[in-house]
Each structure stands twice: as structure tokens, then as C-alpha cells.
Design an enzyme around this catalytic site. Structure first.
Site, PDB file in Angstrom:
ATOM      1  CD  GLU A 414      -5.070 -35.111  40.043  1.00  8.94           C
ATOM      2  OE1 GLU A 414      -4.211 -34.256  39.778  1.00  8.94           O
ATOM      3  OE2 GLU A 414      -6.080 -35.272  39.353  1.00  8.94           O
ATOM      4  CE1 TYR A 469     -10.623 -31.571  35.516  1.00  7.91           C
ATOM      5  CE2 TYR A 469      -9.082 -33.166  36.425  1.00  7.91           C
ATOM      6  CZ  TYR A 469      -9.958 -32.112  36.603  1.00  7.91           C
ATOM      7  OH  TYR A 469     -10.180 -31.601  37.855  1.00  7.91           O
ATOM      8  CD  GLU A 504      -9.797 -32.927  41.057  1.00  5.59           C
ATOM      9  OE1 GLU A 504      -9.285 -32.528  39.986  1.00  5.59           O
ATOM     10  OE2 GLU A 504      -9.216 -32.855  42.157  1.00  5.59           O
TER      11      GLU A 504
HETATM   12  C1  GCB Z   1      -6.611 -31.816  39.213  1.00  3.88           C
HETATM   13  C2  GCB Z   1      -6.307 -31.424  40.604  1.00  3.88           C
HETATM   14  C3  GCB Z   1      -6.953 -30.104  40.981  1.00  3.88           C
HETATM   15  C4  GCB Z   1      -6.820 -29.126  39.841  1.00  3.88           C
HETATM   16  C5  GCB Z   1      -7.540 -29.689  38.645  1.00  3.88           C
HETATM   17  C6  GCB Z   1      -7.453 -28.782  37.416  1.00  3.88           C
HETATM   18  O1  GCB Z   1      -6.504 -32.939  38.820  1.00  3.88           O
HETATM   19  O2  GCB Z   1      -6.635 -32.414  41.545  1.00  3.88           O
HETATM   20  O3  GCB Z   1      -6.343 -29.617  42.139  1.00  3.88           O
HETATM   21  O4  GCB Z   1      -7.287 -27.853  40.155  1.00  3.88           O
HETATM   22  O5  GCB Z   1      -6.994 -30.909  38.300  1.00  3.88           O
HETATM   23  O6  GCB Z   1      -8.330 -27.962  37.229  1.00  3.88           O
HETATM   24  O7  GCB Z   1      -6.483 -28.900  36.670  1.00  3.88           O
END
Ligand code: GCB
Length: 592
Positions: A414, A469, A504
Site C-alpha cells: 500500500e 475494504y 486484503e
Molecule cells: C491495510 C493494511 C494493513 C492494515 C489493514 C487494516 O490496508 O495493509 O496493514 O492492518 O489495512 O486493518 O486497516
């Protein structure tokens, strides 16, 4: 860099155990030469362990600066006439080491090994004092980046990644002996041609002028299947048993340096014969399409922090097998070498990542305190940072190049990737990685802030790795609109014609919180969130993998978005399943 081994010509001694330890926030130890004597006012500290959670004291937990470690060891008397090496499997984030009163090495970067020839100071039969000063300060020129600032209450540290900045000696420390004439490196590249496997090998030696090199390959039963002489060559293996996901079949390559017929040095390397290839939108292992299931993980556990621990290693792999995970990403740094060895044996697939995480001040902007910094600038992430990053890539590839489990190099997580400065920063790093290893696909992990059409770095990647997300950081609690928007973005990425791995997707979930109407933070919402994502993935052919964020809950720095750490684990930090674990198991253990 070869790992220490016990072989007919080599021997190692672990220096793990309880060391003397002293914090040095003022940095006095360097000018007062603390290595010259037993550490004053020292406390006990286990190695390997992060020091942060060992002592119930905020000055230890939140320490910024130098920390001193010291131990004594008797050099085995049988090592007379041998070359003696001191090796740290890691020191986070940098260290300088002394043997007795002599400085023997320094190393930058918290997750790769370093070593020095200490023969001159290590007299067999005698005791030596080993002192290491380990420093945990992040700067704009460290990988990962960060910065230290002064407050009336003391020095504080700011960083842009979402895991606690654990520090110390996280991995094993070794003293080992090899002959003067020795094997210094081995590289293997494997191939498959019908039922024949090939192992192209290259052996580097030191002091071996006039000696010869012999290699022998044995199968899992110890039966020799191929042999050759010479420092480079290719072995052919008839009726090969390939290494494959779920089938961690390993051959053993014994490399010997011979003086006439006498074996002067011997090193043994497990070899999995497999191929990796990107073809169109497919990711092929042994010419078969592979679909990644699994997780982004962390090296993280109560008390020990980031220390390697065999019990957790085996337990985590058992849980991954139980749930049907065939892969994981070493988010967000190279893990202990024991992890890769074990993945090789278990047939688990690894996306191997550098520690270049948090190169994105935009992510930490606004209320998170980005403090107005620009990611790439002469004063922040700059050419000097890129050289440190390049060195981190060199050390990663040098360390992990022979692991069949490693199928992709991820050179960053990221980073800012939607600006010309980002493009200029990353282009040479992709080229470097490919030059170091032309056999594995190279990628980086793209952030939601740089969607399709805006990202200027994904053009260099062989595989698109996306962290998204929808339904958590955006469209929070609204899985219907999340699904629609996510599908639209993913379909746009699919037009690039490259394989896509969702590296992710996840939702923070407090174990034990249940709601009848699925609500964020509840176990029900995590289940529904994952199901929504899976509907999106299943509708886009170019998606070749899904790795949930995260395998387990993990420690972070405090923040208004974090409740005792990051709770996106499918397992709690102590590895109890949340409801989502059973849902994933259903999906991942039914054949696709
Ligand atoms: C991300 C990151 C990761 C975080 C995650 C989060 O995009 O790559 O290191 O822990 O989100 O949970 O916000």
C-alpha cells in the site's frame, strides 16, 4: 545467504536464552563504550523476543532509541582451525555488534539476517562476550519509514503502518563453524518437462581454488536420483515428484567441495521442483491454474511480540490446514526462515513481502496525523530511501530464492501509487527484482486510494494485488452498496488482463459480539462481509486468489480506530475461531 547447518563439516551453537539487557534512550552507551564490560544495571531479556511486552513498564513498551543486549558464550573447543561466524537471524530495525572490544558488524533492516567472520576473536575453548545495540527508530530513510520527534515528555515515534513497532532480537542468534574452504551460496532454479524435473544449480565457494564441487540429489526416501560435478549445471530427475500446493515434496541437494576425494565442506539444501508462471489472467503452478486461499498474517503474539516461536508456527499451519488455506502473504515484512522451511514441507504457498509498508502519508492523513508530509520528496521518502529499499529487496531475494513455497515477490504494501513520483520511485525497484530473480512474478500491493485508472505503479506488476475494504472503511455497514461499487472497481481492474489476487479484505470483529441484525464489529457482520466479497470475486474470472485480512487479531499502536489492537482476525490473538472461521472453512474445503 546460507543458513547455518549441522553437516559432516559444519556445526552450530544456538545463543538463544536469557541475555543481559539495558535500555539507552539517551544513547549514552555508544560514547561510554558499554560493550567493553558486562552491562551495568542490566535486566534479563529472553532471546528471541520483542522486548516491548516482557516487562510491565511503559518505558520499555514505548521505548524509542537504543537497547543493549549482551551474552557470553564459550566457543566449542572442537572448532580449532575452523572459520567461526556470528549470525543474527534478525535485529529490528538495525544493530551494531561487538565481540569483546571489537566491533564486528552493523546491519540496517529489521527482518533479514546478517553475520560476520569472527574467527580472529573467537578462540576455541575460551569465552567471548557478545554485545549488540539494537535501535528501533524509524526514519524517512528506513524501511518501513517513520520519524522520531521530541516532546517535553520525551521522544516519540510516528509511523504509518498498522502494527505495533515491536523491536529487539526477534529471531535466533548463532555461532557456527565452517571449514575455511567452504560453500558460500547455492542457487537452484527448477523446471518441469513432462515427467522429468530439472534442477539448474549454481554453487559459490570461498577459498576453493584447486578444489572441485560435487552435487548429489536424493529423493524423499534418501535414494540418489541425480548427481553432477562442477560449480554450475543442470540435474535431470526422471519420474519427478513435483512440489505442489498441498504436496510439499522435497528433494535434498547435497553440495560438496572436494579436495581430491576428501570432502572439505558439505551443505544440504531442500529442493522442491516446481514452476510458476503468469499466463494471461491465470496464475499457474506446474502449468495448472492456482487459486490462492488464505490470509495476510503477522508475526505477532502475546508476550513474545514478533519473536519466532515453533509452537505457534506449527499451530498456525495446522489451523490453516483446518480452514482450507493454501497460502499466505508475509505481510508486512520477511518472516523468520523457519516459516519458509516449514511452508516448503507443508506445501503452503507464500507471497513474500519486503518491509516497505506505510510509504503513504495519505493513508495516515487528516485525523490520523499525517501532519502534512508528502510521501515522496527530498525530505521524506527519497533516493536514499530507495537505495535502502533496494538493499532490502536484494537481501530478501538472496535469503528466500530457493524456497519452492515462495511464488511472488511483493516489493511493498500500500505505498502511494497514484503520483508520478511514486511511479519513478518504483519502476527501478521492479527492474531490480526481476534482475535478481527472473523466475518469479513481481508485484506490489495496491491501496484503495489508488483505484483502477489512477494507479501508476500497477503497470509494472505481473500480478495485481489489491487490498479493499468495501463494507468496512467505506460503505460501512452497507453491504449492498459495497457489493455494487466493489464489483464495478474489480471489473475495471480485470480489463488489464492480469491475474488479480485480493490480498486484503476484512472487517474488525470483537469475538463474542453478536447481533440479530448484522452490524459492524459483530461476528455476524464479519461472516456477511466475507460472503459479499466472495460473491464479487466469484463473478470476476481474473480473480485468482483471496487472502482475508487477517489470520488473527494483532497488536497495533493505540488509536481511536483500534480496540486493543486490530480485530480483523478470523482467529483471536490467542487463536480461537470467530464465526467467520467456520464459514471460510466451508468455502475453502469444498473443491472449487
Ligand atoms: C491495510 C493494511 C494493513 C492494515 C489493514 C487494516 O490496508 O495493509 O496493514 O492492518 O489495512 O486493518 O486497516
Amino acid at each position: 545467504m546460507l543458513r547455518p547447518q549441522d553437516t559432516p563439516t559444519r556445526e552450530r551453537k544456538s545463543l538463544n536464552g536469557i541475555w543481559s539487557f539495558r535500555l539507552d534512550a539517551e544513547g549514552a552507551g555508544r560514547s561510554e563504550r558499554w560493550w567493553n564490560a558486562p552491562l551495568d544495571a542490566a535486566r534479563a531479556m529472553p532471546v528471541p523476543a520483542s522486548y516491548n511486552d516482557i516487562v510491565p513498564d511503559a518505558t520499555v513498551h514505548d521505548h524509542v532509541g537504543d537497547a543493549w543486549y549482551q551474552t557470553s558464550v564459550r566457543v566449542p573447543r572442537g572448532w580449532a582451525g575452523q572459520r567461526i561466524v556470528l549470525r543474527f537471524d534478525s535485529a529490528t530495525h538495525r544493530a551494531t555488534v561487538w565481540v569483546g572490544e571489537t566491533e564486528v558488524m552493523s546491519h540496517e533492516g529489521g527482518y533479514t539476517p546478517f553475520e560476520a567472520d569472527v574467527t580472529a576473536f573467537a578462540i576455541p575453548g575460551e569465552e567471548i562476550r557478545i554485545t549488540a545495540v539494537v535501535n528501533n527508530e524509524l526514519t524517512w530513510q528506513s524501511v518501513p519509514p517513520g520519524f522520531v520527534y521530541d516532546t517535553p515528555e520525551g521522544r516519540r515515534q510516528q509511523y504509518y503502518h498498522d502494527f505495533f513497532n515491536y523491536a529487539g532480537l526477534h529471531r535466533s542468534v548463532w555461532l557456527y563453524a565452517t571449514p575455511d574452504v567452504h560453500v558460500s551460496d547455492v542457487t537452484v532454479v527448477t523446471g518441469l518437462d513432462g515427467s522429468t524435473g530439472t534442477v539448474a544449480y549454481a554453487v559459490e565457494t570461498v577459498g576453493a581454488e584447486g578444489s572441485s564441487v560435487r552435487v548429489r540429489l536424493a529423493d524423499g526416501d534418501g535414494t540418489q536420483v541425480a548427481a553432477a560435478s562442477g560449480a554450475t549445471g543442470t540435474l535431470a530427475v526422471a519420474d519427478v515428484h513435483p512440489w505442489a500446493p498441498g504436496d510439499g515434496y522435497l528433494y535434498d541437494l547435497v553440495v560438496e567441495v572436494l579436495d581430491d576425494d576428501t570432502v572439505v565442506d558439505s551443505y544440504s539444501l531442500p529442493v522442491g521442483i516446481r514452476t510458476v508462471e503468469v499466463r494471461g489472467t491465470q496464475f499457474l503452478i506446474n502449468s495448472r491454474p492456482f487459486y490462492f486461499t488464505g490470509f495476510g498474517k503477522h508475526e505477532d503474539a502475546a508476550v513474545r511480540g514478533k519473536a519466532h516461536d515453533d509452537a505457534l508456527l506449527v499451530h498456525d499451519f495446522e489451523l490453516m490446514e483446518w480452514i482450507g488455506a493454501n497460502s499466505f502473504r508475509t505481510s508486512h515484512y520477511p518472516y523468520a526462515e523457519e516459516v519458509y522451511d516449514y511452508a516448503d514441507r507443508r506445501g503452503i504457498v507464500i507471497i513474500d513481502e519486503t518491509a516497505a509498508v506505510g510509504m503513504n502519508t495519505g493513508l495516515a492523513g487528516g485525523i490520523f496525523g499525517g501532519q502534512g508530509y508528502t510521501t515522496f520528496s527530498p525530505d521524506t521518502v527519497n533516493d536514499a530511501t530507495r537505495e535502502v529499499h533496494a538493499q532490502a529487496i536484494r537481501e530478501l531475494v538472496a535469503r528466500d530464492k530457493n524456497h519452492p513455497s515462495v511464488v511472488i515477490w511483493s516489493i511493498a504494501n500500500e505505498p502511494e501509487s497514484d503520483t508520478p513520483a511514486a511511479r519513478d520511485y518504483f519502476e527501478p525497484l521492479f527492474a531490480l527484482t526481476r534482475e535478481l530473480d527472473p523466475t518469479r512474478p513481481v508485484g506490489f500491493v495496491n491501496v484503495m486510494l489508488a483505484p483502477h485508472g489512477k494507479c501508476l505503479v500497477s503497470q509494472f506488476a505481473d500480478v495485481l494485488m489489491l487490498n479493499r475494504y468495501y463494507g468496512w472503511y467505506v460503505n460501512t455497514g452497507e453491504l449492498d452498496s459495497a457489493e455494487r461499487e466493489w464489483r464495478t472497481e474489480l471489473e475495471a481492474w480485470a480489463t488489464d488482463g492480469k491475474p488479480i489476487i485480493i490480498t486484503e479484505y476484512g472487517a474488525d470483529t470483537m469475538a463474542g459480539v453478536h447481533t440479530v441484525v448484522s452490524q459492524p464489529w459483530s461476528e455476524e457482520y464479519q461472516v456477511d462481509y466475507l460472503a459479499m466479497n466472495h460473491r464479487v470475486f466469484d463473478s470476476v474470472d481474473a480473480v485468482v486468489g483471496e487472502q482475508v485480512w487477517n489470520f488473527a487479531d494483532f497488536a497495533t499502536k493505540p488509536g481511536v480506530f483500534r480496540v486493543d489492537g486490530n480485530k480483523k482476525g478470523v482467529f483471536t490473538r490467542d487463536r480461537r475461531p470467530k464465526s467467520a472461521a467456520f464459514e471460510l472453512r466451508r468455502r475453502w474445503t469444498t473443491s472449487r
